[in-house]
Design an enzyme around this catalytic site. Sequence first.
Site, PDB file in Angstrom:
ATOM      1  N   GLY A 133      -4.912   3.326  -8.099  1.00  0.00           N
ATOM      2  CA  GLY A 133      -5.094   3.549  -9.532  1.00  0.00           C
ATOM      3  C   GLY A 133      -4.208   4.629 -10.127  1.00  0.00           C
ATOM      4  O   GLY A 133      -4.339   4.966 -11.309  1.00  0.00           O
TER       5      GLY A 133
ATOM      6  N   ASP B 209     -10.602   3.950  -1.138  1.00  0.00           N
ATOM      7  CA  ASP B 209     -11.175   2.941  -0.239  1.00  0.00           C
ATOM      8  C   ASP B 209     -12.688   2.832  -0.376  1.00  0.00           C
ATOM      9  O   ASP B 209     -13.391   3.845  -0.383  1.00  0.00           O
ATOM     10  CB  ASP B 209     -10.838   3.283   1.220  1.00  0.00           C
ATOM     11  CG  ASP B 209      -9.363   3.110   1.508  1.00  0.00           C
ATOM     12  OD1 ASP B 209      -8.583   2.912   0.548  1.00  0.00           O
ATOM     13  OD2 ASP B 209      -8.989   3.167   2.686  1.00  0.00           O
TER      14      ASP B 209
ATOM     15  N   GLU C 110      -2.229   1.347  -4.871  1.00  0.00           N
ATOM     16  CA  GLU C 110      -1.843   2.758  -4.996  1.00  0.00           C
ATOM     17  C   GLU C 110      -2.983   3.538  -5.637  1.00  0.00           C
ATOM     18  O   GLU C 110      -2.780   4.570  -6.231  1.00  0.00           O
ATOM     19  CB  GLU C 110      -0.492   2.940  -5.698  1.00  0.00           C
ATOM     20  CG  GLU C 110      -0.258   2.108  -6.930  1.00  0.00           C
ATOM     21  CD  GLU C 110      -0.855   2.748  -8.168  1.00  0.00           C
ATOM     22  OE1 GLU C 110      -2.091   2.664  -8.341  1.00  0.00           O
ATOM     23  OE2 GLU C 110      -0.079   3.311  -8.969  1.00  0.00           O
TER      24      GLU C 110
ATOM     25  N   ASP D 207       0.829  -1.204   0.000  1.00  0.00           N
ATOM     26  CA  ASP D 207       0.000   0.000   0.000  1.00  0.00           C
ATOM     27  C   ASP D 207       0.868   1.261   0.000  1.00  0.00           C
ATOM     28  O   ASP D 207       1.709   1.446   0.893  1.00  0.00           O
ATOM     29  CB  ASP D 207      -0.878  -0.064   1.266  1.00  0.00           C
ATOM     30  CG  ASP D 207      -2.032   0.907   1.227  1.00  0.00           C
ATOM     31  OD1 ASP D 207      -2.105   1.721   0.293  1.00  0.00           O
ATOM     32  OD2 ASP D 207      -2.855   0.855   2.153  1.00  0.00           O
TER      33      ASP D 207
HETATM   34  C1  GLA Z   1      -5.391   2.278   2.871  1.00  0.00           C
HETATM   35  C2  GLA Z   1      -5.908   1.144   2.000  1.00  0.00           C
HETATM   36  C3  GLA Z   1      -6.926   0.331   2.782  1.00  0.00           C
HETATM   37  C4  GLA Z   1      -6.277  -0.206   4.047  1.00  0.00           C
HETATM   38  C5  GLA Z   1      -5.702   0.945   4.881  1.00  0.00           C
HETATM   39  C6  GLA Z   1      -4.883   0.447   6.054  1.00  0.00           C
HETATM   40  O1  GLA Z   1      -6.392   3.201   3.158  1.00  0.00           O
HETATM   41  O2  GLA Z   1      -6.474   1.628   0.824  1.00  0.00           O
HETATM   42  O3  GLA Z   1      -7.418  -0.741   2.004  1.00  0.00           O
HETATM   43  O4  GLA Z   1      -5.281  -1.123   3.719  1.00  0.00           O
HETATM   44  O5  GLA Z   1      -4.854   1.767   4.081  1.00  0.00           O
HETATM   45  O6  GLA Z   1      -4.290   1.479   6.772  1.00  0.00           O
END
Ligand code: GLA
Length: 487
Positions: A290, A311, A288, A251
Amino acid sequence: MFCLALLAVPGYGQGVTGRWVIPGRTLDNGEQQKTILELKQDGSALTGTLATMGFSADVKGTVTGNHFELFGPWGPQRPFLVGDLVNGELHGKEGGRREIVATPAGPEDTIPTVAYIAPPALHQVPYNGLAKTPPMGWNSWNLFAGKIDDSTVRTMADAMVSSGMRDAGYVYVNIDDTWEGVRDAEGNIQSNHKFPDMKALADYVHSKGLKLGIYSGPGPRTCAGYPASYGHEAQDANTFAFWGIDYLKYDLCSGGSIYKNDQLPAVYQKMGDALEATHRPIVFSLCEYGLDNVEKWGGDVGGNLWRTTGDIRDAWQSMMDNIEKQVPTAPYAGPGHWNDPDMLEIGNGHMSDDEYRSHMSLWALTASPLLAGNDIRSMTDATKAILLNKEVIAIDQDALGKQASPVKNGDLETWVKPLADGGAAVGVVNLGSSAAQATVNAADLHLAHKVKKARDLWAHTDVKFTDGAYTASVPSHGVLLLRVSAK
Ligand code: GLA
């Protein structure tokens, strides 16, 4: 005396100019989060920097009397911090919500500086042979966020077996953010007290016929502020392989404040190479959001799937926004490399069953990874019937690996996915606020032959096309999902 006392308070008398510290949460690995603000007031103009353990940015703003407003790189529309200078402290609200008090920073209030590491030159990372169909499993984040621990993962693994999820194909049990401890003297990442023995946990999960996933990122810190793999890529990949990890979600988070978008292929390739060098089969999930058209290069850097969106939330609009955002990525999905509109929210309680059926149908039609995000230990019958619908799972897992795209007609959106057997799956989603009649025309399915058989995958019944069409009523936010076979 009075004057001396005032001079002893840094910042006082110079407006909001100064170095300020805002204390944050104590992480599960014992580290104390903090934000350091360095501000310089010049008349009513404010400039400066903000640094957290994983992020630094330039900030600017305004001061009127004792009142200040600060804007960050997140957008000029809304200040991220608004407050007042009160007795030598900054009292305010962050993001319109969190109350903060910034006090003058002392010499102990420092954020370790992060040296820039140039990303490597690009090359093709060989395909690891995994994820021939979209990965299926469970991930801790949507429901548990920071409250995930070893015993929850074990009981979830048990439930994956007893509920039939494993046998339906959901084999990855993925720990998301907040498992991380601190690095030892040699720089090896350790898990925190919530995960006392990651290798033993992997053994347990494997003993159930399941696979274990973990989470890290290319920046110095994860999104929840924990240590990530920046400068430790090979070391972390080796640790993960030693523990018996089978899946890595990687991530961007703080990596986004170090690298520019066009450096992301090389940044992700670094971990792609590191995973390959472990010789352990580990699914590589890029996260990341997109950026930089990840669908065009995610496979080249060793990725098996990549997030195409921000998210997801357990809400109809969020779910629809995510699936529609990934429409332009459709040509890039295929065996071994998938677009990922984020994990499932089915069963988390804030959508209706009709909406969850649409969620499942859309993820299946778009060959998206099926990573459940609910509590598998306590599923209602309705949730089970959705997640465990084998005929819908078969659409997602179809060997051809095609991602459907929608055609809009008023409130109805029709998604057609060609299947390996020459047939097609078709879903009609009703975006409107009342029930609507949906007609599926055989001609729109682009079959090489006539319709031989059609089945409603939610009603579990065969249906008949008459004069080349099938019509049914679809509830608001519901879906008609058919599998159509051709002669
Ligand atoms: C980002 C990701 C989520 C999750 C959180 C964890 O927001 O997009 O899917 O993994 O981090 O902190």
